[in-house]
Motif scaffolding. Structure first.
Motif, mmCIF file in Angstrom:
data_model
loop_
_atom_site.group_PDB
_atom_site.id
_atom_site.type_symbol
_atom_site.label_atom_id
_atom_site.label_comp_id
_atom_site.label_asym_id
_atom_site.label_seq_id
_atom_site.Cartn_x
_atom_site.Cartn_y
_atom_site.Cartn_z
ATOM 1 N N UNK A 167 19.115 -40.496 81.146
ATOM 2 C CA UNK A 167 18.249 -40.593 79.976
ATOM 3 C C UNK A 167 19.064 -40.786 78.706
ATOM 4 N N UNK A 168 20.156 -40.048 78.599
ATOM 5 C CA UNK A 168 21.013 -40.197 77.429
ATOM 6 C C UNK A 168 21.591 -41.592 77.303
ATOM 7 N N UNK A 169 21.802 -42.255 78.428
ATOM 8 C CA UNK A 169 22.384 -43.606 78.417
ATOM 9 C C UNK A 169 21.371 -44.678 78.052
ATOM 10 N N UNK A 170 20.137 -44.562 78.580
ATOM 11 C CA UNK A 170 19.245 -45.721 78.520
ATOM 12 C C UNK A 170 17.971 -45.514 77.706
ATOM 13 N N UNK A 171 17.617 -44.255 77.397
ATOM 14 C CA UNK A 171 16.342 -43.993 76.723
ATOM 15 C C UNK A 171 16.573 -43.549 75.290
ATOM 16 N N UNK A 172 15.486 -43.504 74.539
ATOM 17 C CA UNK A 172 15.540 -43.049 73.141
ATOM 18 C C UNK A 172 15.137 -41.591 72.992
ATOM 19 N N UNK A 173 14.768 -40.989 74.093
ATOM 20 C CA UNK A 173 14.387 -39.594 74.060
ATOM 21 C C UNK A 173 14.229 -39.060 75.462
ATOM 22 N N UNK A 174 14.140 -37.730 75.570
ATOM 23 C CA UNK A 174 13.997 -37.061 76.860
ATOM 24 C C UNK A 174 12.892 -36.023 76.751
ATOM 25 N N UNK A 175 12.032 -35.980 77.760
ATOM 26 C CA UNK A 175 10.964 -34.995 77.858
ATOM 27 C C UNK A 175 11.320 -34.048 78.991
ATOM 28 N N UNK A 176 11.358 -32.746 78.704
ATOM 29 C CA UNK A 176 11.628 -31.771 79.761
ATOM 30 C C UNK A 176 10.378 -30.938 80.000
ATOM 31 N N UNK A 177 10.193 -30.474 81.238
ATOM 32 C CA UNK A 177 8.900 -29.899 81.622
ATOM 33 C C UNK A 177 8.693 -28.467 81.154
ATOM 34 N N UNK A 178 7.455 -28.024 81.272
ATOM 35 C CA UNK A 178 7.078 -26.659 80.920
ATOM 36 C C UNK A 178 7.951 -25.663 81.677
ATOM 37 N N UNK A 179 8.286 -24.583 80.975
ATOM 38 C CA UNK A 179 9.085 -23.532 81.585
ATOM 39 C C UNK A 179 10.490 -23.438 81.060
ATOM 40 N N UNK A 180 10.960 -24.485 80.379
ATOM 41 C CA UNK A 180 12.299 -24.497 79.800
ATOM 42 C C UNK A 180 12.321 -23.594 78.567
#
Length: 281
Positions: A167-180
């Motif tokens: 995600x860090x290489x190719x996307x503009x953002x990252x979504x992490x799931x509930x519970x973090x």
């Protein structure tokens, strides 16, 4: 710092319209819609929410790459972005692999498919002509006739270390799931490669319940999420308890490095919890 609210997948789809309109009258920044197998489609939900609001950013969380040809996905996203410029955030993920197998869509390499899909979709949205012959994606000189003037950000919904690095290489953002929880956020940013202040949005989903019986109401959901995350139920972090306690949890996620916290209110009356949270914030 942004605050988002998720429209829970268990709510009847027709409730999305009044829910979105009500949120549009608050100080909430984002409305996130869901695409889970058997529930509702993310593109149609996003289109509905965008059409009945004027201010909110609407996030798709998360379109499974195995179910979406990247050319078709780019066409759908471009259409939304042109009609509602600056108000779309597009999340793409691996899809739950058990679900993907149920519909005959499990890829041989989920990592390769996600990287190729995100790469292709982003290039198409920028108006480029794309040729890509990868492990899973095959495009030959395709382009959008109507690319958006305001290109929407493409984020990935992921959780494993290799996927976070991707995600860090190719996307503009990252979504992490509930519970973090906030203790995990710095490590996630490091795995993404965004710990040094890089221009990469981190969106953290979190359960929300602002009444005394919150733990009891949330227990079935927490147990399922614990299994998904591979942790004990007591390690699933959520914004619960009093409105002040829930607000403190949201603030702690922002303080830890989350750019956007998107709460997922539990129960049949989600706006009650959102209103209580906003008052405490």
């Amino acid at each position: 710092m942004r605050l988002g609210v998720m429209f829970d997948r268990d709510l009847p789809p027709e409730q999305l319209i009044p829910f979105a309109r009500a949120l549009d009258e608050t100080t909430v920044d984002d409305l996130w819609v869901v695409e889970d197998l058997g529930w509702t489609g993310g593109i149609s939900s996003a289109a509905t929410a965008l059409a009945v609001t004027s201010r909110l950013r609407v996030g798709i969380g998360i379109a499974p790459a195995p179910l979406r040809n990247p050319m078709l996905l780019a066409m759908e996203l471009a259409n939304l972005a042109r009609v509602h410029p600056g108000r779309l955030a597009a999340g793409i993920g691996h899809g739950v692999q058990d679900w993907m197998r149920q519909v005959g869509a499990a890829p041989p390499s989920p990592l390769a498919l996600l990287e190729e899909t995100v790469t292709a979709v982003r290039a198409l949205l920028r108006g480029e002509t794309v040729t890509l012959h990868g492990k899973s994606v095959h495009l030959d000189r395709v382009s959008l006739v109507h690319p958006p003037a305001v290109v929407p950000p493409v984020l990935t919904g992921v959780k494993s270390p290799r996927s976070l690095a991707l995600s860090g290489r190719v996307a503009q953002g990252t979504i992490v799931p509930e519970g973090i929880g906030p203790a995990q956020v710095p490590g996630i940013l490091e795995q993404i490669g965004a710990a040094d202040g890089a221009d990469h949005e981190l969106v953290v989903f979190t359960f929300l319940h602002t009444e005394a019986d919150g733990s009891q109401v949330a227990q079935p959901m927490v147990e399922g999420q614990a299994s998904f995350l591979g942790v004990a139920p007591e390690d699933v972090v959520m914004a619960d308890g009093s409105p002040e306690r829930a607000a403190a949890q949201v603030k702690s996620l922002w303080a830890a490095g989350a750019d956007t916290v998107a709460v997922r209110p539990l129960g049949s009356d989600p706006l009650r919890h959102v209103t209580a949270l906003l008052s405490a914030l």
